[in-house]
Design a protein around this motif. Structure first.
Motif, mmCIF file in Angstrom:
data_model
loop_
_atom_site.group_PDB
_atom_site.id
_atom_site.type_symbol
_atom_site.label_atom_id
_atom_site.label_comp_id
_atom_site.label_asym_id
_atom_site.label_seq_id
_atom_site.Cartn_x
_atom_site.Cartn_y
_atom_site.Cartn_z
ATOM 1 N N TYR A 257 0.853 -1.194 0.000
ATOM 2 C CA TYR A 257 0.000 0.000 0.000
ATOM 3 C C TYR A 257 0.887 1.241 0.000
ATOM 4 O O TYR A 257 1.878 1.306 0.745
ATOM 5 N N LYS A 258 0.519 2.226 -0.808
ATOM 6 C CA LYS A 258 1.265 3.479 -0.892
ATOM 7 C C LYS A 258 0.324 4.646 -0.604
ATOM 8 O O LYS A 258 0.099 5.500 -1.457
ATOM 9 N N SER A 259 -0.196 4.661 0.616
ATOM 10 C CA SER A 259 -1.203 5.655 0.974
ATOM 11 C C SER A 259 -0.613 6.822 1.751
ATOM 12 O O SER A 259 -1.181 7.914 1.746
ATOM 13 N N HIS A 260 0.484 6.602 2.466
ATOM 14 C CA HIS A 260 1.106 7.660 3.259
ATOM 15 C C HIS A 260 2.191 8.362 2.442
ATOM 16 O O HIS A 260 2.759 7.781 1.500
ATOM 17 N N ILE A 261 2.493 9.588 2.844
ATOM 18 C CA ILE A 261 3.536 10.351 2.177
ATOM 19 C C ILE A 261 4.732 10.575 3.094
ATOM 20 O O ILE A 261 5.649 11.329 2.761
ATOM 21 N N ALA A 262 4.734 9.954 4.264
ATOM 22 C CA ALA A 262 5.855 10.041 5.203
ATOM 23 C C ALA A 262 5.960 8.713 5.931
ATOM 24 O O ALA A 262 5.149 7.803 5.737
ATOM 25 N N ARG A 263 6.961 8.581 6.777
ATOM 26 C CA ARG A 263 7.242 7.294 7.410
ATOM 27 C C ARG A 263 6.053 6.791 8.216
ATOM 28 O O ARG A 263 5.301 7.555 8.819
ATOM 29 N N VAL A 264 5.912 5.467 8.246
ATOM 30 C CA VAL A 264 4.835 4.806 8.976
ATOM 31 C C VAL A 264 5.443 4.265 10.268
ATOM 32 O O VAL A 264 6.150 3.252 10.264
ATOM 33 N N GLY A 265 5.154 4.934 11.390
ATOM 34 C CA GLY A 265 5.791 4.579 12.653
ATOM 35 C C GLY A 265 5.049 3.562 13.483
ATOM 36 O O GLY A 265 5.627 2.980 14.413
ATOM 37 N N THR A 266 3.781 3.284 13.157
ATOM 38 C CA THR A 266 3.015 2.350 13.984
ATOM 39 C C THR A 266 1.972 1.633 13.138
ATOM 40 O O THR A 266 1.348 2.228 12.241
ATOM 41 N N LEU A 267 1.789 0.340 13.411
ATOM 42 C CA LEU A 267 0.809 -0.514 12.736
ATOM 43 C C LEU A 267 0.044 -1.307 13.777
ATOM 44 O O LEU A 267 0.606 -1.698 14.808
ATOM 45 N N CYS A 268 -1.238 -1.565 13.477
ATOM 46 C CA CYS A 268 -2.055 -2.338 14.416
ATOM 47 C C CYS A 268 -3.180 -3.037 13.675
ATOM 48 O O CYS A 268 -3.892 -2.405 12.874
ATOM 49 N N PHE A 269 -3.326 -4.348 13.929
ATOM 50 C CA PHE A 269 -4.376 -5.150 13.310
ATOM 51 C C PHE A 269 -5.586 -5.256 14.237
ATOM 52 O O PHE A 269 -5.445 -5.290 15.460
ATOM 53 N N ALA A 270 -6.776 -5.357 13.608
ATOM 54 C CA ALA A 270 -8.021 -5.723 14.285
ATOM 55 C C ALA A 270 -8.795 -6.610 13.320
ATOM 56 O O ALA A 270 -9.407 -6.097 12.369
ATOM 57 N N GLU A 271 -8.744 -7.925 13.537
ATOM 58 C CA GLU A 271 -9.328 -8.880 12.602
ATOM 59 C C GLU A 271 -8.741 -8.631 11.203
ATOM 60 O O GLU A 271 -7.550 -8.741 11.025
ATOM 61 N N SER A 272 -9.557 -8.259 10.228
ATOM 62 C CA SER A 272 -9.047 -8.023 8.872
ATOM 63 C C SER A 272 -8.701 -6.569 8.616
ATOM 64 O O SER A 272 -8.302 -6.210 7.505
ATOM 65 N N ILE A 273 -8.836 -5.703 9.614
ATOM 66 C CA ILE A 273 -8.553 -4.279 9.479
ATOM 67 C C ILE A 273 -7.115 -4.002 9.900
ATOM 68 O O ILE A 273 -6.672 -4.424 10.972
ATOM 69 N N LEU A 274 -6.386 -3.295 9.045
ATOM 70 C CA LEU A 274 -5.029 -2.876 9.368
ATOM 71 C C LEU A 274 -5.005 -1.351 9.449
ATOM 72 O O LEU A 274 -5.316 -0.663 8.470
#
Length: 485
Positions: A257-274
């Protein structure tokens, strides 16, 4: 010698013995009974008279009371062997004899009360309750954790649960970044630890200790990792704003996925949602089952988003940012946060949801704040706060007990295990020589791993059950550092 009259009406069972004694007193002057025997006869008669006056019939039946009395007392011994026996005795009385321990207010010793309804003594039992009555009635309070006072819990911890002060395993992690805003380690449900080192991601199998390289970016740096809740999918965030999904079993990339324009510092899953948080101030929600890059993008924070955590029921999302704000989002309403908290005075990276109390959220502030705050996320209220004295880098609730784990940076570089009831320190673990920026927990909840700017990963046993399982590993690995690479 005059007649000695007994002031009671003897029953049939005592008539013969009393008559004989009276005859001896009246006529047998050569063989008189002793004064002690006379006193015993009088006391016997008085006791029998009182019993007959208080109870009808010829049987003694104890009175059933509502209050319980103290039966036995156990004090904590000084020696280790004796203390272990005392601890076993305590468990025996509590589990087998159905007696509950309390603290005596005068000398602090332990006593036990019987749970049946028979009272043999008229002693008044003083219960020591350190819980604020206002908080006790809160819907967020799990009352089972308030069954024993804090002093009792510390007694059990002192003689039963011993937490090692040194890690049982140390792994070298060269190029582990010393950056407060990143999240570079995570432990999966399938017992695999993911570690991001510069432009690479490594997988460490906790059962076999096998290390596998998952990816190696050419012109980018890994800034966050996060496992899915059940499957082998791993989310990877990069410095260029990409979010990649990798299959850890097949060691192949599933999607980018290329949705952000700056660094991605945190990720979190909830079932199928990222969910992903970025330095571009946005939080993006994407369904990994759909073809679209994302289905919602929200910008509420004024600076970088560095903390994201979904609640255990996947209904509420907490986000923390470098703007010192903590927001609560609903899965049914992504357009704006349902609650906004402004109490922190520094960046909010450390966020944790309690698995024991529904809606209970903990958050920690950075160097200028140094506090851990508890929130009722269902009503949008702050419950309490605790000044830790140093930068709060991570928070995580224990899976076993109502306890909280925190890691710290400037200036103490320590790991603290807290009892949530009153925020009492159970243990303080010191080993890192730099800020303890990263924290993850094993799927069984027995072990935690911490990462720091000193480029090491350290594994700690926080529950006794795991010590026996790790003894062999501890003996082999303690003298040496093993590299993750």
């Amino acid at each position: 010698m005059s007649k000695l009259k007994l002031q009671f009406c003897p029953g049939p069972s005592l008539q013969s013995s009393v008559s004989k004694n009276q005859k001896i007193l009246q006529g047998n002057q050569q063989d008189p009974i002793s004064a002690q025997q006379q006193e015993n006869l009088i006391n016997l008669g008085n006791t029998d008279q009182k019993r007959r006056n208080n109870y009808a019939g010829d049987r003694f039946i104890p009175t059933i009371k509502k209050k319980f009395s103290i039966l036995t007392e156990t004090k904590a011994p000084a020696q280790d062997i004796a203390s272990s026996q005392a601890a076993l005795e305590m468990l025996y009385k509590q589990q087998i004899l159905d007696q509950e321990p309390i603290i005596e207010s005068e000398n602090g010793s332990l006593k036990f009360i019987n749970q049946n309804n028979f009272q043999y003594k008229n002693e008044h039992v003083h219960y020591i309750d350190s819980i604020d009555p206002k908080n006790y009635n809160s819907p967020l309070v799990d009352h089972k954790y308030f069954a024993l006072p804090e002093t009792i819990s510390s007694y059990y911890g002192k003689y039963i649960r011993k937490i090692p002060k040194v890690p049982f395993k140390v792994l070298d992690a060269p190029q582990l970044q010393d950056d407060f805003y990143l999240n570079l380690i995570d432990w999966s449900n399938q017992n695999t630890l993911s570690v991001a080192l510069n432009n690479c991601v490594y997988l460490w199998n906790a059962q076999s200790s096998k290390v596998t390289k998952l990816l190696d970016l050419c012109n980018d740096v890994v800034t966050s990792v996060g496992w899915s809740l059940r499957g082998p999918l791993l989310g990877v965030g990069t410095n260029n704003g990409e979010v990649q999904i990798w299959d850890a079993c097949k060691l192949q990339k599933v999607r980018t996925y290329k949705s952000h324009i700056a660094r991605v510092g945190t990720l979190c899953f909830a079932e199928s949602i990222l969910s992903s948080g970025s330095r571009d101030k946005s939080i993006i929600q994407r369904d990994i089952r759909q073809k679209e890059d994302f289905f919602f993008k929200s910008i509420a924070h004024k600076q970088e988003v560095c903390g994201l955590k979904w609640s255990p029921d996947s209904q509420l999302l907490a986000s923390g940012g470098n703007d010192n704000k903590l927001y609560i989002w609903s899965a049914a309403q992504y357009d704006k946060p349902i609650f906004k908290f402004n109490e922190h005075q520094a960046a909010v990276k450390a966020i944790a949801w309690s698995p024991h109390q529904h809606g209970l959220l903990a958050s920690g502030g950075g160097t200028a704040d140094k506090t851990i705050r508890f929130w009722n996320a269902l009503e949008g209220k702050m419950l309490s706060k605790e000044d830790t004295g140093s930068q709060v880098c991570n928070l995580m609730f224990s899976k076993m007990e109502n306890e909280l784990i925190s890691t710290h940076g400037y200036s103490q570089h320590q790991i603290i295990l807290w009892k949530c009831n009153g925020m009492k320190r159970i243990a303080t673990l010191i080993g890192h020589t730099s800020r303890v920026l990263y924290l993850a927990m094993s799927p069984d909840g027995y072990t935690i791993v911490t990462g720091a700017g000193d480029e090491t990963l350290r594994f700690w046993s926080i529950y006794p059950q795991s010590i026996g399982n790790e003894q062999n590993s501890k003996c082999q690995l303690a003298p040496h550092n093993i590299s993750i690479r």
